[in-house]
Design an enzyme around this catalytic site. Structure first.
Site, PDB file in Angstrom:
ATOM      1  N   PRO A  48      -4.392  -5.334   6.740  1.00  0.00           N
ATOM      2  CA  PRO A  48      -4.674  -6.746   6.494  1.00  0.00           C
ATOM      3  C   PRO A  48      -6.070  -7.206   6.875  1.00  0.00           C
ATOM      4  O   PRO A  48      -6.483  -8.295   6.490  1.00  0.00           O
ATOM      5  CB  PRO A  48      -3.618  -7.466   7.341  1.00  0.00           C
ATOM      6  CG  PRO A  48      -3.338  -6.509   8.456  1.00  0.00           C
ATOM      7  CD  PRO A  48      -3.444  -5.144   7.850  1.00  0.00           C
ATOM      8  N   LYS A  79     -12.682  -7.672  -7.094  1.00  0.00           N
ATOM      9  CA  LYS A  79     -12.043  -8.423  -8.172  1.00  0.00           C
ATOM     10  C   LYS A  79     -11.782  -9.840  -7.681  1.00  0.00           C
ATOM     11  O   LYS A  79     -11.529 -10.072  -6.503  1.00  0.00           O
ATOM     12  CB  LYS A  79     -10.711  -7.787  -8.574  1.00  0.00           C
ATOM     13  CG  LYS A  79     -10.804  -6.420  -9.219  1.00  0.00           C
ATOM     14  CD  LYS A  79      -9.428  -5.967  -9.663  1.00  0.00           C
ATOM     15  CE  LYS A  79      -9.474  -4.635 -10.403  1.00  0.00           C
ATOM     16  NZ  LYS A  79      -9.756  -3.524  -9.499  1.00  0.00           N
ATOM     17  N   ILE A 138       1.195  -1.315  -2.993  1.00  0.00           N
ATOM     18  CA  ILE A 138       1.816  -2.636  -3.066  1.00  0.00           C
ATOM     19  C   ILE A 138       0.780  -3.601  -3.621  1.00  0.00           C
ATOM     20  O   ILE A 138      -0.113  -4.056  -2.903  1.00  0.00           O
ATOM     21  CB  ILE A 138       2.347  -3.120  -1.698  1.00  0.00           C
ATOM     22  CG1 ILE A 138       3.400  -2.143  -1.160  1.00  0.00           C
ATOM     23  CG2 ILE A 138       2.946  -4.521  -1.826  1.00  0.00           C
ATOM     24  CD1 ILE A 138       4.002  -2.551   0.161  1.00  0.00           C
ATOM     25  N   ASP A 168     -12.502  -2.403  -2.224  1.00  0.00           N
ATOM     26  CA  ASP A 168     -12.179  -3.717  -2.761  1.00  0.00           C
ATOM     27  C   ASP A 168     -13.006  -4.787  -2.056  1.00  0.00           C
ATOM     28  O   ASP A 168     -13.510  -4.584  -0.946  1.00  0.00           O
ATOM     29  CB  ASP A 168     -10.694  -4.029  -2.557  1.00  0.00           C
ATOM     30  CG  ASP A 168      -9.794  -3.223  -3.476  1.00  0.00           C
ATOM     31  OD1 ASP A 168     -10.312  -2.641  -4.440  1.00  0.00           O
ATOM     32  OD2 ASP A 168      -8.577  -3.173  -3.220  1.00  0.00           O
ATOM     33  N   ALA A 176      -0.276  -6.365   3.286  1.00  0.00           N
ATOM     34  CA  ALA A 176      -0.715  -7.720   3.631  1.00  0.00           C
ATOM     35  C   ALA A 176       0.452  -8.567   4.113  1.00  0.00           C
ATOM     36  O   ALA A 176       0.323  -9.337   5.071  1.00  0.00           O
ATOM     37  CB  ALA A 176      -1.381  -8.363   2.414  1.00  0.00           C
ATOM     38  N   MET A 181      -1.344 -13.293  -3.678  1.00  0.00           N
ATOM     39  CA  MET A 181      -2.241 -13.832  -4.700  1.00  0.00           C
ATOM     40  C   MET A 181      -1.686 -15.109  -5.340  1.00  0.00           C
ATOM     41  O   MET A 181      -1.758 -15.299  -6.549  1.00  0.00           O
ATOM     42  CB  MET A 181      -2.522 -12.776  -5.788  1.00  0.00           C
ATOM     43  CG  MET A 181      -3.121 -11.490  -5.244  1.00  0.00           C
ATOM     44  SD  MET A 181      -3.149 -10.145  -6.458  1.00  0.00           S
ATOM     45  CE  MET A 181      -1.414  -9.654  -6.486  1.00  0.00           C
ATOM     46  N   GLY A 199      -7.434  -3.102   0.366  1.00  0.00           N
ATOM     47  CA  GLY A 199      -6.791  -3.981   1.324  1.00  0.00           C
ATOM     48  C   GLY A 199      -5.288  -3.777   1.317  1.00  0.00           C
ATOM     49  O   GLY A 199      -4.680  -3.490   0.280  1.00  0.00           O
ATOM     50  N   GLY A 200      -4.666  -3.905   2.487  1.00  0.00           N
ATOM     51  CA  GLY A 200      -3.222  -3.720   2.576  1.00  0.00           C
ATOM     52  C   GLY A 200      -2.817  -2.283   2.333  1.00  0.00           C
ATOM     53  O   GLY A 200      -3.369  -1.351   2.922  1.00  0.00           O
ATOM     54  N   ASP A 201      -1.843  -2.100   1.446  1.00  0.00           N
ATOM     55  CA  ASP A 201      -1.341  -0.767   1.111  1.00  0.00           C
ATOM     56  C   ASP A 201      -1.678  -0.462  -0.349  1.00  0.00           C
ATOM     57  O   ASP A 201      -1.546  -1.333  -1.211  1.00  0.00           O
ATOM     58  CB  ASP A 201       0.178  -0.715   1.317  1.00  0.00           C
ATOM     59  CG  ASP A 201       0.750   0.649   0.998  1.00  0.00           C
ATOM     60  OD1 ASP A 201       0.816   1.487   1.909  1.00  0.00           O
ATOM     61  OD2 ASP A 201       1.129   0.882  -0.174  1.00  0.00           O
TER      62      ASP A 201
END
Length: 259
Positions: free
Chosen positions: A17, A62, A98, A40, A124, A174, A93-95
């Site tokens: 995260p 993005k 996912i 990212d 996240a 998101m 970011g995160g996994d």
């Protein structure tokens, strides 16, 4: 550098995260060794700072309205560099698996005969909930948790019935820019307007905010507080759970960390 006839490995690495301390040992070691990191835009700068000084860093950030590089070009970049003998850390970011498009990138590599290793990260949703001390499941209030993307094609046509409500927790990735549509969609599906909601912005970072409202008040909360990504939205009774430190205290801690 490896022989070009033998592709190097693409490592799809979860950055978690945002807090570097939440990286897995495998992720941290790969990042510190890598000569090429494709990352990212939401990867925290403090994590990128762990890369070796001579590493080549390529941002493929993005956003809703602008992509630095389309996904097909990212896939091609990973394959091209690996086929040239360069090991690639693809930092997400995160996994990676996912809402990270890791599956698409793995498929592209497999199709080109490029070896892939997936290094999972704290997602996240899980990282944000833990940082805010909101249990996504709780014996008294939630035995089901679901993850959905709030920013995708055909949002209004998706069937979310049964994902939120009594005994359930819904975590939306998101969803900042589509908060009005999300609230309307869920209420039309029968979720009570007073269902608790928590918005967790910049989870596990010094600037983290935990904002709370009802489902009906979600659009005004997001616009009034000027919430920005990265943020996740937690909907369900667990969102009303209060930690030992209240949200004001958490914000004060964030300010102190910045100062």
């Amino acid at each position: 550098m490896k022989n070009a006839a033998t592709p190097a490995t693409v490592y799809l690495v979860g950055a978690g995260p945002g807090d570097p301390d939440l990286l897995t040992l495998r992720a941290a070691r790969l990042l510190m060794q890598a000569r090429l990191v494709v990352h990212d835009g939401l990867v925290d700068p403090s994590i990128l700072a762990l890369a070796r000084p001579d590493a080549r860093l390529i941002s493929v950030a993005k956003s809703r309205s602008r992509h630095t590089m389309p996904q097909e070009e990212i896939n091609a970049l990973l394959v091209r560099e690996a086929q040239a003998g360069n090991s690639v850390v693809r930092l997400k970011g995160g996994d990676p698996f996912i809402f990270g498009r890791g599956g698409e990138e793995a498929d592209a590599c497999h199709a080109a005969g490029v070896p892939v290793e997936v290094v999972p990260g704290i997602s996240a949703a899980i990282g944000a909930a833990a940082a805010a001390q909101i249990p996504l499941t709780h014996r008294d209030s939630a035995s089901i948790v679901s993850f959905v993307a709030g920013q995708c094609k055909g949002l209004t046509e998706q069937d979310w019935s049964g994902l939120a409500g009594k005994g359930r927790t819904l975590v939306i990735y998101m969803g900042v820019t589509t908060a009005p549509q999300i609230a309307e969609k869920l209420m039309e599906d029968g979720v009570a307007p007073d269902c608790p909601v928590a918005v967790i912005e910049n989870a596990a970072r010094p600037t983290m905010r935990v904002l709370r409202a009802s489902l009906a008040g979600l659009p005004d909360l997001v616009s009034g507080a000027k919430v920005k990504s990265p943020a996740v939205i937690v909907i369900g009774e667990v969102a009303s759970q209060k930690s030992g430190r209240n949200d004001a205290a958490l914000r004060q801690l964030a300010l102190e960390a910045q100062g």
